[in-house]
Enzyme design. Structure first.
Site, PDB file in Angstrom:
ATOM      1  N   CYS A  88       0.646  -0.888  -0.068  1.00 29.98           N
ATOM      2  CA  CYS A  88      -0.084   0.058   0.026  1.00 29.98           C
ATOM      3  C   CYS A  88       0.945   0.997  -0.136  1.00 29.98           C
ATOM      4  CB  CYS A  88      -0.589   0.080   0.743  1.00 29.98           C
ATOM      5  SG  CYS A  88      -1.624  -1.635   1.235  1.00 29.98           S
ATOM      6  N   HIS A 338      -8.474   3.360  -3.054  1.00 30.09           N
ATOM      7  CA  HIS A 338      -6.981   3.062  -2.615  1.00 30.09           C
ATOM      8  C   HIS A 338      -6.354   1.853  -3.956  1.00 30.09           C
ATOM      9  CE1 HIS A 338      -3.064   1.999  -0.491  1.00 30.09           C
ATOM     10  NE2 HIS A 338      -4.391   0.836   0.216  1.00 30.09           N
TER      11      HIS A 338
END
Length: 400
Positions: A88, A338
């Site tokens: 991430c 995301h």
């Protein structure tokens, strides 16, 4: 070693969401947006390229992506070319490496591209790919994809500190309010606490609206040395520095108390000590709200409030613009979505736009001088923080 000052002098972004565009299309779209933002840029001036991409091998079946990006954007890299991967935080890691490359004199003008194409007609590929950010044989076998893991974190925080589902929902309400004013966000409608609470259950206590989405998107940033910065812009955004800290590699090994993110606490302290600042000096905090509980814990570990009072912090409006610190004024991951490789670069884009004053009034943090961007990776074991300012590092004055 004498480190050179480094600035972001140009930015470009795509719309985030479920896009018909391919991975290559996203790169081209972000690149064109950047080149439009810096019209006097000669591509021959770009000597280095850093591409943040988490799992293109699985999502789009493409490896060796940094040279591909150079080809797509027509860049002849003369010094450094690299792809960064840290789940991430892949995009922020690309910024970090570009910053270090310029600061140490290896590069003068570096392009950073963060990109991820996560949506396809095979949703099982996206879901199974996300298992790999943990230790697959251990975490994956125990069902620890992100939603159940962060649900356990939420359960533990609620047990220890009395955090409520309503307080979790308030995080989404805040971020959606700002996201509704962000034309690049995946979700642009305001929501209520009741809508969040009544959304479909994913992993108790986390509902659908407590979770960030599977998303496609890309962001491009142009970084230069101080000597080059004024050639491209009158409003450079200066990178003050960055830190990282890692905890256990997987959830079955020394993770400790789930509701305490010690690695983030240590990283925040390292940043504060390095820059000689306190939490009170921060005007904007772009933090990693992959789930609503994440933002609440991040309030605490950054020292914006005492441990266990993150729920109270959002409930009292302290993380809104006008509160103690403006947290995720661009809508965060919850509103923007995301796309793993693009999230850290999107946070930097938001900070640049804030400092330029090029965001809608309703989500503009007036007078902001210092901002941080934070990403976590995996099951909250690895934390990355970058600090940005409108002032050059030697001109920053804290304790305002």
């Amino acid at each position: 070693m004498i480190m050179r000052n480094v600035a972001i002098v140009g930015v470009g972004i795509t719309r985030f969401g479920v896009r018909e565009a391919s991975w290559k299309d996203l790169v081209l779209e972000a690149g064109k947006s950047l080149f439009d933002d810096v019209p006097n840029l000669d591509k021959k001036d770009i000597d280095s390229l850093f591409v943040g991409a988490a799992q293109p091998e699985r999502w789009v079946y493409q490896t060796h992506v940094a040279p591909l990006v150079a080809e797509l954007l027509g860049i002849e890299v003369k010094r450094v070319i690299a792809r960064t991967e840290s789940a991430c935080a892949s995009g922020q890691l690309a910024i970090r490496y570009a910053w270090l490359s310029i600061a140490t004199g290896l590069s003068d003008v570096a392009l950073v591209v963060g990109v991820e194409k996560m949506n396809s007609k095979f949703l099982n590929v996206s879901q199974s790919s996300m298992i790999n950010v943990g230790n697959r044989e251990f975490d994956g076998a125990n069902g620890f994809t992100a939603p159940p893991f962060f649900a356990m974190v939420a359960q533990r925080h609620m047990h220890l500190y009395g955090t409520t589902e309503e307080q979790l929902a308030m995080v989404r309400v805040k971020n959606q309010e700002y996201g509704s004013q962000n034309p690049y966000a995946q979700f642009q409608k305001k929501v209520t606490v009741e809508q969040v609470l009544n959304s479909r259950m994913v992993a108790p206590p986390l509902k659908l609206f407590d979770c960030s989405a599977i998303t496609d998107g890309a962001v491009a940033l142009l970084l230069t040395s101080e000597e080059k910065a004024r050639e491209f812009t009158d409003t450079p955004v200066w990178i003050l520095g960055g830190v990282q800290h890692v905890d256990a590699a997987h959830t079955t090994n020394q993770m400790g108390e789930l509701a305490e993110w010690v690695a983030l606490r240590k990283a925040a302290k390292d940043l504060y000590d390095m820059l000689k600042i306190t939490p009170d000096d921060i005007d904007i905090a772009e933090v990693h709200d992959c789930f609503t509980i994440s933002e609440i814990i991040e309030y605490e570990e950054f020292g914006f409030c005492k441990k266990g009072e993150g729920g109270k912090f959002i409930e009292e409006g302290e993380s809104y613009i006008g509160g103690k610190v403006a947290v995720n004024p661009g809508g965060g991951l919850l509103a923007n979505g995301h796309p793993l490789g693009a999230t850290g670069t999107r946070q930097a884009w938001e900070i640049v736009m804030q400092f330029r004053g090029e965001v809608p009034k309703g989500r503009y943090v007036d007078g902001a001088e210092l901002a941080i961007a934070h990403n976590l990776s995996g099951m909250a074991q690895l934390h990355h923080i970058m600090a940005y300012s409108v002032n050059k590092p030697r001109d920053v004055k804290f304790g305002r």
